[in-house]
Scaffold this motif. Structure first.
Motif, short mmCIF file in Angstrom:
data_model
loop_
_atom_site.label_atom_id
_atom_site.label_comp_id
_atom_site.label_asym_id
_atom_site.label_seq_id
_atom_site.Cartn_x
_atom_site.Cartn_y
_atom_site.Cartn_z
N VAL A 81 0.84 -1.21 0.00
CA VAL A 81 0.00 0.00 0.00
C VAL A 81 0.87 1.24 0.00
CG1 VAL A 81 -1.51 1.40 1.46
CG2 VAL A 81 -2.07 -0.98 1.03
N LEU A 82 1.92 1.27 0.84
CA LEU A 82 2.80 2.43 0.93
C LEU A 82 3.55 2.68 -0.37
CD1 LEU A 82 4.17 1.85 4.54
CD2 LEU A 82 2.60 3.65 3.82
N TYR A 83 4.03 1.62 -1.00
CA TYR A 83 4.78 1.80 -2.24
C TYR A 83 3.86 2.14 -3.42
CZ TYR A 83 9.23 0.39 -0.21
OH TYR A 83 10.38 0.34 0.54
N TRP A 84 2.64 1.57 -3.43
CA TRP A 84 1.70 1.95 -4.49
C TRP A 84 1.32 3.42 -4.35
CZ3 TRP A 84 1.09 -0.08 -8.90
CH2 TRP A 84 1.18 -1.46 -9.10
N ARG A 85 1.16 3.87 -3.13
CA ARG A 85 0.84 5.27 -2.91
C ARG A 85 2.00 6.17 -3.36
NH1 ARG A 85 2.94 9.45 0.73
NH2 ARG A 85 1.32 11.07 0.77
N LEU A 86 3.24 5.74 -3.10
CA LEU A 86 4.42 6.49 -3.54
C LEU A 86 4.43 6.61 -5.07
CD1 LEU A 86 7.27 7.73 -3.27
CD2 LEU A 86 8.17 5.40 -3.23
N LEU A 87 4.23 5.50 -5.77
CA LEU A 87 4.25 5.53 -7.23
C LEU A 87 3.13 6.41 -7.78
CD1 LEU A 87 5.02 1.76 -7.98
CD2 LEU A 87 6.55 3.71 -8.28
N ALA A 88 1.96 6.31 -7.16
CA ALA A 88 0.82 7.11 -7.62
C ALA A 88 1.11 8.60 -7.50
CB ALA A 88 -0.43 6.75 -6.84
N GLY A 120 17.83 -6.76 8.29
CA GLY A 120 18.49 -7.58 7.29
C GLY A 120 17.75 -7.64 5.98
N VAL A 121 17.21 -6.56 5.53
CA VAL A 121 16.46 -6.56 4.28
C VAL A 121 17.08 -5.56 3.32
CG1 VAL A 121 14.31 -7.26 5.34
CG2 VAL A 121 14.82 -4.85 5.18
N SER A 122 16.74 -5.72 2.07
CA SER A 122 17.21 -4.78 1.07
C SER A 122 16.39 -3.51 1.14
CB SER A 122 17.08 -5.43 -0.32
OG SER A 122 15.71 -5.48 -0.66
N PRO A 123 16.82 -2.44 0.43
CA PRO A 123 16.05 -1.21 0.45
C PRO A 123 14.61 -1.40 0.00
CG PRO A 123 18.21 -0.81 -0.47
CD PRO A 123 18.08 -2.28 -0.29
N THR A 124 14.36 -2.38 -0.85
CA THR A 124 13.01 -2.62 -1.30
C THR A 124 12.31 -3.67 -0.45
OG1 THR A 124 13.87 -4.22 -2.89
CG2 THR A 124 13.49 -1.99 -3.68
N GLY A 125 13.01 -4.12 0.59
CA GLY A 125 12.37 -5.04 1.52
C GLY A 125 12.22 -6.44 0.97
N THR A 126 13.12 -6.91 0.13
CA THR A 126 12.97 -8.23 -0.43
C THR A 126 13.31 -9.32 0.55
OG1 THR A 126 15.19 -8.01 -1.33
CG2 THR A 126 13.36 -7.48 -2.79
N GLY A 127 14.21 -9.00 1.51
CA GLY A 127 14.47 -9.94 2.58
C GLY A 127 15.49 -10.97 2.23
N ALA A 128 15.64 -11.95 3.16
CA ALA A 128 16.66 -12.97 3.02
C ALA A 128 16.41 -13.80 1.78
CB ALA A 128 16.67 -13.87 4.26
N GLY A 129 17.51 -14.21 1.14
CA GLY A 129 17.40 -15.04 -0.03
C GLY A 129 17.15 -14.28 -1.32
#
Length: 487
Positions: free
Chosen positions: A21-28, A172-181
């Motif tokens: 929701v937060l990232y869709w709002r950012l893009l919008a 421990g997540v990437s800037p986009t929050g992809t997480g481990a692996g």
């Protein structure tokens, strides 16, 4: 999908939805300044639920204002977008928190709107851009100033309160929050691209200002933060300014020159220098004391009973360097595409002019050439005498430069241009003649803060065949080349 024991959606799915929701709002908001009611209300609910201030969603509120009201967030923004080492598991709640903070910084920096910009709006944008640079692991101004590689990504944000640190927004997540692996972005490849884009945004904001009106008001002019884009506009418009406006413009130019000079002076001092001259006795100062050698040479005076070392002679390091008189001729293209280089090289020439036994000459040109050597020691006065813009005809500059090469073996000619010339072949032949004479000829395609710039391929190939490849990139490259030859 629901948790069969509670009848509620699993927490992981709930956090993932919140983050989206937060990232869709950012893009919008980035692509359409109009609010989307559904996304706005959903984002507000998310931010309030995770305990962050609603001001994060207000693009009119600067990051500075948010941090002033909530000081605990200052450390969280530092290193916020720096990739962290993959953790054993994903902290999805931390990803939501990070999404809210990242969205704030990105929206404030990249949603610049349209229309006239005030001095206050420019200053606020520059401050927000500084927070983005901090979030990316750089010092404020480093990306716009091309110094991102100095400390490297992660130079900030590695301590307590930084992303991934105690009390931070990491996990421990990437800037986009992809997480481990999941692979994390390599900031070392991304940062060089981000810097020029920030510079372009800043330049657009400056162009949208009613700069003359701002300069005429000392209160508004005091709110301006000097930047390369602003200095370019001031240099272009200086002949149309007078009175208070001209005085304020000169003050801004001098502030910027002093700031850049301090950085360049440090780079010159750190660059390699000439060989030690051991014929000159070392200065007997504490700073030059060679402690290791002093101890080694006095070991025979060790008293084992008293466990004391008696020193009967001190040894000092040699610091004097072998130097020979050198002449540096700097020729700078002052056409509109080379403003950044003009500013940097004018300052750099003044720094080398202050070195012992270095005779510096400075020539600027477009379709006409101007010998700026009498003012080379004062970059501020030099810049005020330039006239940015116009076409490019290097042959007029060559006519001034060639008579200055009295002793080729002790002369270095630095030619800074994108080499999109009106009379290419006769200019290149003159440059090749300088090289053949024994002088050191250094063609420079860009000495910009960002290292960004284009060079005429025709000239690039011929310089390469001549054995004098174009130096292009960050100004540190040119500093190294000059120090190697001059000292």
């Amino acid at each position: 999908m629901t948790d069969h024991t509670t009848g509620q959606p699993p927490a992981a799915d709930s956090d993932e939805n919140r983050r989206q929701v937060l990232y869709w709002r950012l893009l919008a908001r980035l692509f359409d300044p109009e609010e989307q009611a559904g996304l706005e209300s959903a984002s507000l609910a998310v931010v309030e639920d995770i305990g962050l201030p609603p001001a994060l969603l207000d693009p009119q509120t600067s990051v500075d204002a948010v941090v002033q009201r909530h000081p605990e967030l200052a450390a969280v923004f530092d290193g916020l977008m720096v990739p962290q080492a993959d953790a054993d598991g994903r902290d999805r709640a931390a990803e939501v928190r990070r999404a809210a903070l990242v969205s704030k910084v990105l929206l404030n920096v990249f949603a610049t709107g349209s229309g006239t910009v005030t001095a206050g709006q420019l200053a606020r944008w520059q401050s927000d851009a500084g927070w983005l640079e901090r979030a990316l692991g750089c010092a404020p101004g480093d990306l716009r100033g091309g110094r991102a590689g100095r400390g490297g990504p992660g130079g900030r944000g590695t301590g307590p309160g930084a992303a991934g640190g105690p009390g931070g927004a990491g996990g421990g997540v990437s800037p986009t929050g992809t997480g481990a692996g999941h692979p994390t972005p390599d900031l070392s490849t991304l940062l060089p691209a981000i810097g020029p884009e920030l510079g372009a945004l800043e330049a657009d904001l400056v162009k949208r200002m009613h700069l003359r009106e701002v300069l005429a008001d000392p209160r508004l002019a005091a709110r301006l933060t000097p930047s390369m884009s602003l200095i370019e506009q001031l240099l272009r418009d200086k002949n149309n300014l007078s009175g208070v406006a001209l005085a304020n413009a000169k003050a801004l130019i001098r502030r910027f020159v002093d700031e850049v000079a301090e950085v360049l002076r440090t780079q010159v001092e750190k660059a390699s220098v000439g060989a030690l001259d051991r014929s000159v006795p070392p200065k007997r100062t504490f700073r030059n004391l060679d402690l290791d050698r002093t101890i080694w040479k006095n070991l025979t005076n060790w008293d084992p009973e008293q466990e004391r070392l008696y020193v009967d002679r001190l040894y000092y390091r040699h610091t004097a360097r072998k130097t020979t008189p050198q002449r540096l001729v700097v020729v700078v293209d002052q056409s509109g595409s080379m403003v950044d280089s003009m500013v940097n090289c004018t300052i750099l020439a003044s720094i080398f002019a202050g070195l012992p036994k270095v005779d510096v000459h400075l020539i600027a040109y477009d379709t006409q050439a101007l010998d700026l050597t009498p003012w080379v020691s004062d970059p501020f006065e030099t810049l005020l005498r330039t006239n940015l813009g116009g076409g490019t005809d290097g042959t007029v500059a060559m006519a001034l430069a060639q008579p200055k090469i009295a002793e080729p073996r002790n002369t270095v000619v630095v030619w800074i241009s994108d080499f999109y010339e009106w009379r290419s072949e006769p200019l290149f032949e003159s440059m090749a003649a300088i090289h053949r004479s024994g002088a050191k000829f250094i063609p420079v395609g860009s000495v910009t803060s960002s290292g960004r710039g284009s060079v005429n391929p025709w000239f690039r190939e011929r310089f390469k065949d001549l054995g004098t490849p174009v130096v292009s990139g960050h100004i540190r490259k040119l500093v190294h080349e000059l120090k190697t030859f001059l000292t």
